[in-house]
Scaffold this active site. Structure first.
Site, PDB file in Angstrom:
ATOM      1  N   ARG B  20       0.831  -1.203   0.000  1.00  0.00           N
ATOM      2  CA  ARG B  20       0.000   0.000   0.000  1.00  0.00           C
ATOM      3  C   ARG B  20       0.866   1.255   0.000  1.00  0.00           C
ATOM      4  O   ARG B  20       0.966   1.950  -1.008  1.00  0.00           O
ATOM      5  CB  ARG B  20      -0.928   0.003   1.243  1.00  0.00           C
ATOM      6  N   ASP B  21       1.508   1.502   1.122  1.00  0.00           N
ATOM      7  CA  ASP B  21       2.272   2.737   1.288  1.00  0.00           C
ATOM      8  C   ASP B  21       3.364   2.846   0.228  1.00  0.00           C
ATOM      9  O   ASP B  21       3.597   3.921  -0.349  1.00  0.00           O
ATOM     10  CB  ASP B  21       2.873   2.729   2.705  1.00  0.00           C
ATOM     11  N   HIS B 212       5.989   3.508  12.959  1.00  0.00           N
ATOM     12  CA  HIS B 212       6.254   3.506  11.518  1.00  0.00           C
ATOM     13  C   HIS B 212       7.258   4.612  11.223  1.00  0.00           C
ATOM     14  O   HIS B 212       6.918   5.786  11.303  1.00  0.00           O
ATOM     15  CB  HIS B 212       4.929   3.739  10.768  1.00  0.00           C
ATOM     16  N   HIS B 214      10.419   6.500   8.906  1.00  0.00           N
ATOM     17  CA  HIS B 214      11.045   6.742   7.609  1.00  0.00           C
ATOM     18  C   HIS B 214      12.536   6.968   7.830  1.00  0.00           C
ATOM     19  O   HIS B 214      12.941   7.504   8.861  1.00  0.00           O
ATOM     20  CB  HIS B 214      10.419   7.962   6.942  1.00  0.00           C
ATOM     21  N   CYS B 245       9.907   9.619  -0.083  1.00  0.00           N
ATOM     22  CA  CYS B 245       9.467  10.775   0.684  1.00  0.00           C
ATOM     23  C   CYS B 245       9.040  11.835  -0.311  1.00  0.00           C
ATOM     24  O   CYS B 245       9.855  12.303  -1.106  1.00  0.00           O
ATOM     25  CB  CYS B 245      10.599  11.292   1.565  1.00  0.00           C
TER      26      CYS B 245
END
Lengths: 317, 317
Positions: B20-21, B212, B214, B245
């Protein structure tokens, strides 16, 4: 002032190894003026300790053929601590002559890596260190020790803790008060860092331990976190992440100095450096070698540099 | 069996968000068969929790237009927990119909990011969540909450801890027992992780917190380390680091699943996954999207994969 994370030191010291470890890995010779300009910019950014060059055979390592010239540019900076890698007595004589503050002697904790790296057995390496220690005696030039493959060997796999402890003791017996554990090929893990740091604190309590990690498997800064949790104050890093991993073509190498500084500052650990200036130095390093470096903060910027709402697309969280 | 690092949990759970992401961030539509094959390979590698798709407008997000088809391929896997991002009532109806185990509702902790991301005020987002909660009632479909910009906002800068705590309480009031703190643009730091995790443990003690991160500023795994030190068991990650990003062209995004698993396994934290199989899945993801992904372990391999001494050059430590 204390750090924001329990166990972390209030202040950390960084030795910048990009000019030596980083540029030595480059396929081509970097112009002496570019090297000097890079070190100057790192000094301006607040760094004060440098592994600035290597006194090696210019035939074997042409990248470092200007070792004496680079040293000459900075030897009068009283506020800078300059070290150089020294593989043998000939290199030691040149390093002492050039006015280094300390010579870094190095051997691997694993026999096969030492053989591959310097073409001799570990025992022969240590015999050579004894000779260099005699040369250094009375000159005011200190000796530092680096333990390569301290967390694992690309040829042998695991490296016994005892091998690292024994090597640290041997270094201490040569009078060294500063020993670096080198994660030569990115095999360090946080658990190994904690284990080895605790063992060395017990075995050689008067020695300052420095940690040098590679980000080859992505955990370089997690290993730094582990070191910080044990109170280790001294880290080696390379601006922009200069210096690759000779074992893996696409893999990254040294932990980038500015990424480490970002982690430290955000953890409330002082470094005496200016992150924005380091980011500019990393960009300068990219220009010098003409390709993209693996540093992340140099691309994203400090965390509170806000964006304009018109400048971005989003993707639902 | 306990972990090797004090405070770390013995076992961690990973929700894979790459399908998904990750794929939602890709500029082009990834073929449904490729998505299904990727999820299948991740299941084979031992992952059991997936944010598998997003029930959004196919006009707004064409990458996720096959949400129902992807769900249909796995909804009968009793051992897999499948969630989907749901932005509104229409999406909720489709997600319930498609048989998701849980719907993930999301809002940003900062007003301007919420406005930019979903084009409405935070209060309006929460009003919508109330309607979705009513729809879910009695269906057996759970609700999960995601707090975007939980560690900082690219437009506003710092995000107050209180905003995150208040949002978590509002989610809990909607019946949610699983809340993810999303490091939407790579502004999380270990100190912020510790602060926010401790505050949520006190404010919503019955809620499971997932993290979560990054890797936009290089500290994604250092933040995971901080979460682990607080006993947090649940992490989201993306195979190979799929998903960029949107704020920084050259910057990386999600923490790579296989790099996180490497850190966990080397720390003695069980995950139920096979690292070699995950590395193969990451390579598969690279083939699907046709470019290099930022994962490190996928390039370097597990740490004890030894090299031949003839295969490498070295560079003096």
């Amino acid at each position: 002032m204390t750090s924001k994370i329990p166990g972390f030191p209030a202040r950390a010291v960084i030795t910048e190894v990009g000019p030596r470890d980083g540029l030595q890995s480059e396929p081509v010779f970097v112009a002496t003026d570019d090297k000097i300009a890079l070190v100057q910019s790192l000094l301006d950014a607040g760094l004060r300790r440098f592994e600035v060059t290597s006194f090696v055979s210019p035939r074997a390592v042409p990248q470092m053929q200007d070792a004496a010239q680079v040293m000459a540019a900075f030897r009068d900076r009283r506020d800078a601590h300059l070290t150089a890698l020294v593989p043998n007595a000939r290199g030691a004589a040149a390093a002492i002559e050039a006015g280094v503050d300390a010579m870094v002697l190095f051997a691997s904790a694993s026999e096969s890596h030492n053989q591959k790296n310097v073409n001799r057995a570990r025992a022969a390496s240590f015999q050579g260190f004894g000779e260099i220690a005699q040369m250094a005696d009375g000159t005011g030039v200190a000796l530092q020790g680096a333990i390569a493959t301290a967390f694992g060997c690309p040829f042998e796999g695991p490296v016994a803790l005892q091998a690292v402890v024994d090597q640290a003791r041997a270094y201490a017996d040569l009078g060294m008060r500063h020993i670096t554990l080198g994660d030569t090929t990115g095999m360090a893990t946080p658990a190994l860092v904690i284990e080895r740091v605790q063992a060395l604190a017990a075995a050689v309590p008067d020695v300052e331990i420095a940690l040098h990690f590679h980000n080859t498997r992505g955990v370089g800064l997690a290993c730094a976190y582990a070191g910080l949790s044990q109170g280790v104050r001294h880290y080696e890093a390379s601006i922009g992440g200069l210096g690759g991993c000779p074992f893996v073509p696409r893999a990254t190498g040294n932990v980038p100095t500015e990424d480490l500084v970002y982690l430290l500052h955000e953890s409330g650990v002082e470094t005496g450096t200016d992150l924005d200036a380091l980011i500019a130095s990393a960009a300068q390093a990219e220009r010098i070698i003409g390709r993209e470096l693996p540093g992340q903060v140099m691309k994203a910027g400090p965390r509170l540099k806000t964006a304009s709402m018109d400048s971005v697309r989003t993707a639902n969280g």
